[in-house]
Design a protein around this motif. Structure first.
Motif, short mmCIF file in Angstrom:
data_model
loop_
_atom_site.label_atom_id
_atom_site.label_comp_id
_atom_site.label_asym_id
_atom_site.label_seq_id
_atom_site.Cartn_x
_atom_site.Cartn_y
_atom_site.Cartn_z
N TYR A 195 93.31 29.76 -3.17
CA TYR A 195 94.45 28.94 -2.81
C TYR A 195 95.00 28.20 -4.04
O TYR A 195 94.66 27.04 -4.29
CB TYR A 195 94.05 27.93 -1.73
N ASP A 215 102.43 24.90 -3.21
CA ASP A 215 103.62 24.06 -3.42
C ASP A 215 104.90 24.87 -3.20
O ASP A 215 105.88 24.36 -2.62
CB ASP A 215 103.62 23.46 -4.82
N ASP A 268 105.49 25.30 0.49
CA ASP A 268 106.02 24.07 1.08
C ASP A 268 107.49 23.87 0.73
O ASP A 268 108.27 23.37 1.55
CB ASP A 268 105.20 22.86 0.62
N GLY A 270 107.15 25.79 4.29
CA GLY A 270 105.76 25.92 4.71
C GLY A 270 105.51 27.10 5.62
O GLY A 270 106.44 27.76 6.09
N GLY A 323 100.58 25.79 8.08
CA GLY A 323 100.63 24.67 7.16
C GLY A 323 99.68 24.83 6.00
O GLY A 323 98.65 25.51 6.12
N THR A 324 99.99 24.20 4.88
CA THR A 324 99.16 24.37 3.69
C THR A 324 98.07 23.31 3.54
O THR A 324 97.21 23.44 2.67
CB THR A 324 100.02 24.35 2.42
N ALA A 325 98.08 22.29 4.38
CA ALA A 325 97.10 21.20 4.21
C ALA A 325 95.67 21.72 4.33
O ALA A 325 94.77 21.24 3.62
CB ALA A 325 97.35 20.11 5.24
N ILE A 326 95.45 22.71 5.20
CA ILE A 326 94.09 23.21 5.41
C ILE A 326 93.55 23.95 4.18
O ILE A 326 92.34 24.19 4.09
CB ILE A 326 94.00 24.14 6.63
N ARG A 384 94.15 22.93 0.96
CA ARG A 384 94.15 22.05 -0.22
C ARG A 384 92.85 21.26 -0.31
O ARG A 384 92.19 20.99 0.69
CB ARG A 384 95.34 21.09 -0.17
N GLN A 413 97.62 31.74 4.29
CA GLN A 413 98.79 31.19 3.60
C GLN A 413 99.67 32.35 3.11
O GLN A 413 99.85 32.57 1.91
CB GLN A 413 98.34 30.30 2.43
#
Length: 323
Positions: free
Chosen positions: A10, A16, A19, A23, A27-30, A32, A65
Motif C-alpha cells: 500500500y 493519496d 483519494d 477514493g 476507502g483508503t483508511a484501512i 494506511r 485498493q
C-alpha cells in the motif's frame, strides 16, 4: 520453501492519488499506517517478518485498493502508478517478491493494454481483480473481452474481495466487514463465475479465490443439492469449483482440512493477508498449515509445490530479474 500468494502493498503516493480521484468503494483508511509501503524501512520490516515465518516469496497486490473509476483517464493513471511502484518494490526485494498487476477496470481496452505492459515490460506474473467492479459482478458478460485476453495469456488471476460486504448494510452496520463480509464476497463471486461458466469458457485462466473460497467448503453439499435453481447446466458446482485455486487465509485447521477434502490439496496455496495479519498473526497464518493434521506431503503442496506449478517459469523469471 514457502510462497505467499496473498500479500498486499500500500504505497502512500498511490493511496493519496486514489483519494484525489474520490477514493475507492472501501476507502483508503484501512490501508494506511500498516507499515505496508515500498519504503526501505517497510521493505526490511516485511522481509524480517517473512524470515521469521520461513516465507521465501511474497506475491504483492494493492487489492482491495483497486484503480477502478468511471473515468478512463483516472483509472489508467492510478493503475500505472500502482504497477510501477509494485515493480519497483519487487526490484528492491532481492528476489523475495513478485507482483500481480492492477488493471484500470471497467475499461476493457485499457485493461488489456496495461496487462500487456505489466507482463511484457514489468515482469509481473499475473493480475489481480476484485469480486465486483464499481458494483458490477466480476462474472458480468461485459468482462468477457478481458477474460478472452487473459485466457490467451494463460494468466493467473488473483480474485480479492472488493471490501463492500456484498453491499449489505446488515453486515456493515454490525462491523462484520472483515470477518464475514470478505469471505461472503469470495463465496458469491466464485459461484457467479461458475454460474456464468467463466472457468469453463476460459479454461486456460488460473483463478485464485481468496480466504479458502469463503464459505464454499463448508456449504458445498448444500450448494450441489440446490444447484438446479441457479445453474444453467447439469454440472455440479462442487466439480466446477475444482477449476479454481484457493489461498489459505483463514487459520482454522478444521476449515483447512475441509477445503482439502472439498477441493483437493493440489488446489490450495499459502496466503497470509499481510499487512492485516502481521507478526504473531503472520506466523499463525503460515504455521497452522503444518499444525492442521494434514500429511507432510499435503503441507508441502500448499506451501510451495502448487504455486511453483501454477506460476512456472514466470515466478522463476521474476526472481532472476530482481536479483
Amino acid at each position: 520453501m514457502k510462497i505467499d500468494v496473498h500479500a498486499h502493498l500500500y504505497p502512500v503516493a498511490y493511496l493519496d492519488l486514489l483519494d484525489s480521484f474520490g477514493g475507492t468503494a472501501v476507502g483508503t483508511a484501512i490501508a494506511r499506517g500498516l507499515h505496508a509501503g515500498p519504503t526501505a524501512e517497510d521493505i526490511e520490516r516485511r522481509l524480517a517478518m517473512m524470515d521469521k515465518a520461513g516465507v521465501d516469496v511474497q506475491i504483492l497486490s494493492v487489492s482491495p485498493q483497486d484503480p477502478y473509476f468511471p473515468s478512463l483517464d483516472q483509472s489508467v493513471k492510478a493503475a500505472r502508478l500502482a504497477n510501477d511502484i509494485c515493480a519497483s518494490a519487487v526490484a528492491q526485494g532481492r528476489g523475495r517478491f513478485a507482483a500481480f498487476a492492477s488493471l484500470p477496470l471497467p475499461h476493457i481496452d485499457a485493461s488489456v493494454a496495461e496487462m500487456k505492459r505489466c507482463y511484457d515490460e514489468l515482469g509481473m506474473i499475473g493480475v489481480s481483480v476484485s469480486t465486483t467492479i464499481l458494483g458490477a459482478p466480476l462474472a458480468d458478460a461485459r468482462f468477457d473481452g478481458l477474460f478472452s485476453e487473459l485466457d490467451g495469456r494463460e494468466a493467473v488471476v488473483f480474485i480479492h474481495p472488493s471490501g463492500v460486504s456484498l453491499a449489505s448494510f446488515i453486515v456493515t452496520n454490525s462491523h462484520f466487514d472483515g470477518p464475514l463480509g470478505s469471505p461472503f464476497e469470495d463465496t458469491v463471486c466464485a459461484l457467479q463465475l461458475i454460474q456464468a461458466r467463466v472457468p469453463e469458457r476460459f479454461p486456460r485462466i488460473k483463478f485464485i479465490s481468496s480466504h479458502l473460497g469463503g464459505c464454499l467448503p463448508f456449504l458445498m453439499k448444500r450448494i450441489d443439492v440446490q444447484a438446479r435453481v441457479f445453474m444453467p447446466t447439469p454440472a455440479l458446482p462442487s466439480e466446477e469449483a475444482k477449476r479454481f485455486w484457493y489461498d489459505t487465509v483463514n487459520a482454522h485447521p478444521a476449515a483447512l482440512r475441509c477445503a482439502c477434502e472439498t477441493f483437493g490439496s493440489d488446489r490450495l496455496l499459502l496466503g497470509t493477508d499481510t499487512p492485516y495479519w502481521q507478526d504473531d498473526l503472520y506466523n499463525l497464518a503460515v504455521d497452522y498449515i503444518r499444525q492442521s493434521g494434514l500429511s507432510a506431503q499435503d503441507a508441502e503442496r500448499i506451501y510451495h509445490e502448487n504455486a511453483a506449478a501454477l506460476f512456472g517459469d514466470k515466478l522463476s523469471h521474476a526472481h532472476r530479474s530482481s536479483q
